[in-house]
Enzyme design. Structure first.
Site, short mmCIF file in Angstrom:
data_model
loop_
_atom_site.label_atom_id
_atom_site.label_comp_id
_atom_site.label_asym_id
_atom_site.label_seq_id
_atom_site.Cartn_x
_atom_site.Cartn_y
_atom_site.Cartn_z
N LYS A 112 23.61 20.17 -22.87
CA LYS A 112 23.71 20.92 -24.07
C LYS A 112 25.33 19.43 -25.03
CE LYS A 112 21.46 25.20 -24.23
NZ LYS A 112 21.05 25.35 -22.99
C1 LIG Z 1 20.03 25.56 -22.04
C2 LIG Z 1 20.00 25.91 -20.70
C3 LIG Z 1 19.09 25.58 -20.12
C4 LIG Z 1 17.74 25.66 -20.63
O1 LIG Z 1 17.61 24.73 -21.01
P1 LIG Z 1 16.34 25.25 -21.93
O2 LIG Z 1 16.39 23.45 -23.55
O3 LIG Z 1 15.98 26.26 -23.38
O4 LIG Z 1 15.06 24.49 -21.69
C5 LIG Z 1 18.79 24.91 -18.53
N1 LIG Z 1 19.93 24.85 -17.37
C6 LIG Z 1 21.60 25.10 -18.83
C7 LIG Z 1 22.84 24.90 -17.94
C8 LIG Z 1 21.52 25.53 -20.13
O5 LIG Z 1 22.15 25.68 -20.56
#
Ligand SMILES: *Cc1c(COP(=O)(O)O)cnc(C)c1O
Length: 468
Positions: A112
């Site tokens: 993210k």
């Molecule tokens: C947010 C997250 C996901 C999921 O990603 P999406 O875009 O919501 O499908 C997977 N792995 C981690 C470590 C995350 O923080």
């Protein structure tokens, strides 16, 4: 570049307004009116660019002239300075035609950071240009909150309030939020679940007086700019391994469908991707959908991969929009049926078209743990539970021998040390920049699950900040 709502009942917006709006007024999500196209020759010409240089090339068409290229370039450069690997998104081979892309080299150790570091800077830039300020309010089950705080801390035009469920995020995740002491950062531990936190945020946004008075904004994954910034690492990893002259399958551990949707966008823009493998934990609504054609809700169960403990994948709506030939009224109708009956089918033809591009795999807690161990034993790569689900799902997908599979590793193993240690006996160490995380002082306000009190709390904090 114009942006349109997936429910076709909200005004079309330009990039800056889409950035600040988040959700469309009709409840839909914004998508670009058309996909920018890159030819094979253009893609070939991108070989050898740095991650940041490529990022500017890929994202400029989405800005539609809203930001001069030199300003955008500077923002992109600045966004990736805190990453601890010069490749930004390094790739590693773990099998004959299988690779992983490590997307955990940012300041908060989850993928993210890749979009949010840029989104915080874009917010600040656009708000300052307009002479405005914004109040970002968000709910988090762990990773979004820290990544958003890290990107918005100390930005003059932004106050950020992040609400997490008290006692329900990991110690590392909580400390990554509560040890940030910038004046514009406000951490709230809510007495409730993640769903309560999300409802609280929805209710704050639903109060239009409150929303307008404080210029509320959102940075969750319905925000288009986040998707835009995630498209970059699909191009970056594929070009590094021979695109457009090779074909690719991406395996993506999935929750809200934002990450894998960014890959779908890259494909629409001309990248040679054959297919997506959607990895789920025991919350497997997407796997069941791709297998059966019926999307059917089930209760959320806690797993070793909490960032994927989700039943309603918001960004799936963006994919549906294309499969309904961009008929937003029809999308709205299908989603209303889903809301009312907790179950829906989108029609045989649409399901088959989606099945041609997406395969779902469910990976249980037990399989996740044995996968972490097997992958470590075979390759020396220590994976967190989310990343392991991507790799395990990817390994199960059959592809032609010359197709390259890339699994996205979405979090650093030290973010989920308990599961990793249980699986392998190895305690993953935090990277140097976070080594003293457990010695830092925490700052957090505890709140009951009460909308009135929350409103007053936010207003009071904003008053204090104005006075300061
Ligand atoms: C947010 C997250 C996901 C999921 O990603 P999406 O875009 O919501 O499908 C997977 N792995 C981690 C470590 C995350 O923080």
């Amino acid at each position: 570049m114009k942006y349109i709502s997936t429910r076709s009942d909200a005004p079309d917006l330009e990039f800056e307004d889409v950035l600040l709006a988040g959700l469309a007024r009709d409840g839909g999500l914004y998508v670009p009116e058309s996909w920018p196209q890159f030819s094979e020759n253009q893609i070939r010409s991108f070989r050898g660019l740095s991650y940041q240089e490529l990022a500017v090339k890929i994202m400029m068409p989405f800005l539609g002239g809203a930001i001069p290229e030199t300003d955008f370039q500077a923002m992109v450069e600045d966004s990736y300075t805190q990453f601890d690997d010069p490749a930004i998104a390094p790739i590693k081979q773990i099998g004959t035609n299988m690779w992983i892309a490590e997307l955990f080299h940012g300041p908060t150790l989850a993928f993210k950071d890749y979009p949010l570091q840029l989104v915080g800077r874009l917010f600040d830039y656009v708000l300052k240009k307009r002479g405005e300020r914004a109040t970002i309010v968000g709910a988090t089950s762990g990773d979004t909150g820290s990544a958003a705080i890290e990107s918005c801390r100390d930005r003059d035009a932004i106050e950020i309030f992040i609400i997490h469920p008290k006692g329900r995020v990991s110690d590392v995740q909580r400390r990554q939020m509560t040890t940030v002491h910038s004046g514009n950062v406000h951490n709230i531990a809510l007495d409730g679940t993640f769903d309560d936190c999300q409802d609280m945020v929805k209710n704050l946004f639903g109060d239009s007086d409150f929303r307008d008075a404080h210029n509320l904004s959102a940075v969750n994954s319905i925000n288009w700019a986040r998707i835009m910034a995630q498209i970059v690492y699909y191009f970056w990893t594929a070009i590094s391994l021979g695109a457009p002259d090779r074909k690719f399958v991406y395996a993506v551990p999935t929750g809200n469908f934002g990450n894998v949707y960014a890959g779908y966008a890259a494909k629409q823009m001309g990248l040679s991707i054959e297919k997506f493998v959607v990895g789920s934990n025991e919350n497997d609504i997407l796997t069941r959908f791709f297998d059966t054609g019926r999307m059917k809700m089930a209760p959320v169960v806690p797993t070793l991969s909490p960032s994927m403990d989700i039943q309603i994948s918001s960004n799936f709506e963006r994919l549906l929009f294309d499969h309904y030939d961009r008929d937003g009224k029809a999308v709205a109708k299908a989603l209303e049926e889903f809301r009312n009956h907790k179950s829906v089918e989108f029609g045989q033809g649409r399901w088959q078209a989606m099945q041609e591009q997406f395969e779902g795999y469910r990976v249980s807690n037990e399989e996740t743990k044995s996968g972490i161990k097997n992958i470590y034993d075979a390759t020396g790569e220590l994976l967190d539970p989310h990343s392991a689900i991507g790799v395990i799902a990817g390994q199960q997908c059959d592809v032609a021998p010359d197709t390259i599979k890339i699994a996205l590793a979405t979090a650093h193993p030290a973010k989920f040390p308990t599961a990793v240690e249980e699986a392998t006996g190895i305690h993953p160490e935090l990277p140097a920049a976070l080594a003293n995380l457990f010695e830092r002082e925490e700052r957090v306000d505890e709140m009951p699950n009460d909308l009135d009190q929350m409103r007053r709390f936010i207003e009071q904090k904003l008053e204090e900040r104005k006075a300061a």
